[in-house]
Design a protein around this motif. Structure first.
Motif, mmCIF file in Angstrom:
data_model
loop_
_atom_site.group_PDB
_atom_site.id
_atom_site.type_symbol
_atom_site.label_atom_id
_atom_site.label_comp_id
_atom_site.label_asym_id
_atom_site.label_seq_id
_atom_site.Cartn_x
_atom_site.Cartn_y
_atom_site.Cartn_z
ATOM 1 N N LEU A 111 0.814 -1.226 0.000
ATOM 2 C CA LEU A 111 0.000 0.000 0.000
ATOM 3 C C LEU A 111 0.845 1.272 0.000
ATOM 4 C CD1 LEU A 111 -2.972 -0.845 2.363
ATOM 5 C CD2 LEU A 111 -3.108 -0.152 -0.021
ATOM 6 N N TYR B 29 1.821 2.427 -3.486
ATOM 7 C CA TYR B 29 0.751 2.621 -4.458
ATOM 8 C C TYR B 29 0.687 4.077 -4.887
ATOM 9 C CZ TYR B 29 -4.010 2.692 -6.393
ATOM 10 O OH TYR B 29 -5.110 2.851 -7.203
ATOM 11 N N ARG C 147 -1.721 6.205 -7.219
ATOM 12 C CA ARG C 147 -3.023 6.124 -7.895
ATOM 13 C C ARG C 147 -2.939 6.524 -9.360
ATOM 14 N NH1 ARG C 147 -8.125 8.597 -8.710
ATOM 15 N NH2 ARG C 147 -9.725 7.093 -8.064
ATOM 16 N N ASP D 153 -0.537 3.754 -11.202
ATOM 17 C CA ASP D 153 -0.914 2.345 -11.141
ATOM 18 C C ASP D 153 -2.347 2.061 -11.575
ATOM 19 O OD1 ASP D 153 1.635 1.842 -10.123
ATOM 20 O OD2 ASP D 153 0.956 2.079 -8.059
ATOM 21 N N GLU E 72 -0.993 -6.704 -7.162
ATOM 22 C CA GLU E 72 -1.187 -5.317 -7.607
ATOM 23 C C GLU E 72 -2.656 -4.916 -7.574
ATOM 24 O OE1 GLU E 72 2.341 -4.286 -10.754
ATOM 25 O OE2 GLU E 72 0.634 -5.444 -11.484
ATOM 26 N N ILE F 248 -3.751 -4.533 -3.971
ATOM 27 C CA ILE F 248 -3.233 -3.271 -3.432
ATOM 28 C C ILE F 248 -4.147 -2.127 -3.854
ATOM 29 C CG2 ILE F 248 -1.371 -1.555 -3.634
ATOM 30 C CD1 ILE F 248 0.569 -3.970 -3.894
ATOM 31 N N ALA F 249 -4.465 -2.077 -5.135
ATOM 32 C CA ALA F 249 -5.333 -1.015 -5.649
ATOM 33 C C ALA F 249 -6.719 -1.087 -5.020
ATOM 34 C CB ALA F 249 -5.422 -1.102 -7.172
#
Length: 98
Positions: A25, A28, A30, A33, A78, A81-82
């Motif tokens: 996290l 990340y 935004r 990604d 991934e 995480i998003a």
């Protein structure tokens, strides 16, 4: 509890997969990604992003459970995480709106 929160709470995934997502996290981004993960030209709203991410994650989970050779653990992490990041963002936006 909104629909996205309920769906995330109902997800049952291997502990190691969730731990890897939580550890990621912090990295990340935004803007960078999210567009890549949901195949979008512009950065979508958190609601639209969560819808697309939930579909992508369900597909990855199905592939993982089937033991398919084309399963990508990295992509699954991934997407998770998003999902976690976008759900937190949406919850924060809703709290600030009240």
């Amino acid at each position: 509890m909104n629909d996205f929160t309920r769906q995330l709470a109902d997800l049952r995934r291997p502990r190691l997969l969730i731990r890897a997502a939580r550890l990621g996290l912090g990295a990340y981004n935004r803007t960078r990604d999210l567009r890549r993960l949901v195949h979008a030209q512009d950065t979508p709203t958190p609601e639209r992003a969560l819808k697309a991410l939930m579909l992508a994650e369900a597909e990855l989970e199905e592939i993982r459970c089937a033991g398919a050779a084309h399963y990508s653990l990295a992509r699954h992490v991934e997407v998770l995480i998003a999902l976690l990041a976008e759900s937190r963002l949406l919850a924060g936006l809703r709290l600030s709106a009240t």
